[in-house]
Enzyme design. Structure first.
Site, PDB file in Angstrom:
ATOM      1  CB  SER A  10      -1.287  19.356  12.059  1.00 25.98           C
ATOM      2  OG  SER A  10      -2.542  19.156  12.423  1.00 25.98           O
ATOM      3  CE  LYS A  47      -2.440  16.416  14.898  1.00 25.87           C
ATOM      4  NZ  LYS A  47      -3.152  17.726  14.806  1.00 25.87           N
TER       5      LYS A  47
END
Length: 88
Positions: A10, A47
């Site tokens: 990711s 993230k």
């Protein structure tokens, strides 16, 4: 401060690849744009921390993954990324 091994893709467009080691620091106040280690729905994720209308948004660095809009009352920012270490 501690190290973790990255699992998943990711954050690949930020240069953070599966198998990399990341150095994260607790106790530092996360800022918008920081890469953070967050606990969401009992799972850890790495993230970018952004906001949308004052609410936190966790943004991946891979277009194949969706943004995460966590409940602010259930989101826990564990640490802020300090370094990425890659073994060759």
């Amino acid at each position: 401060t501690y190290m973790l091994e990255v699992m998943g893709e990711s954050m690949k467009d930020a240069g953070i690849l599966e198998g990399d080691m990341v150095l994260v620091e607790r106790g530092r106040t996360p800022r918008r744009g920081d890469i953070v280690l967050a606990l969401v729905d009992n799972e850890y994720t790495l993230k970018y921390l952004e906001t949308d209308k004052g609410r936190p948004v966790l943004v991946p660095a891979n277009k194949a993954f969706k943004k995460i809009y966590p409940d602010p009352n259930k989101l826990r920012i564990e640490a802020v990324l300090k370094a990425v270490i890659r073994k060759y």
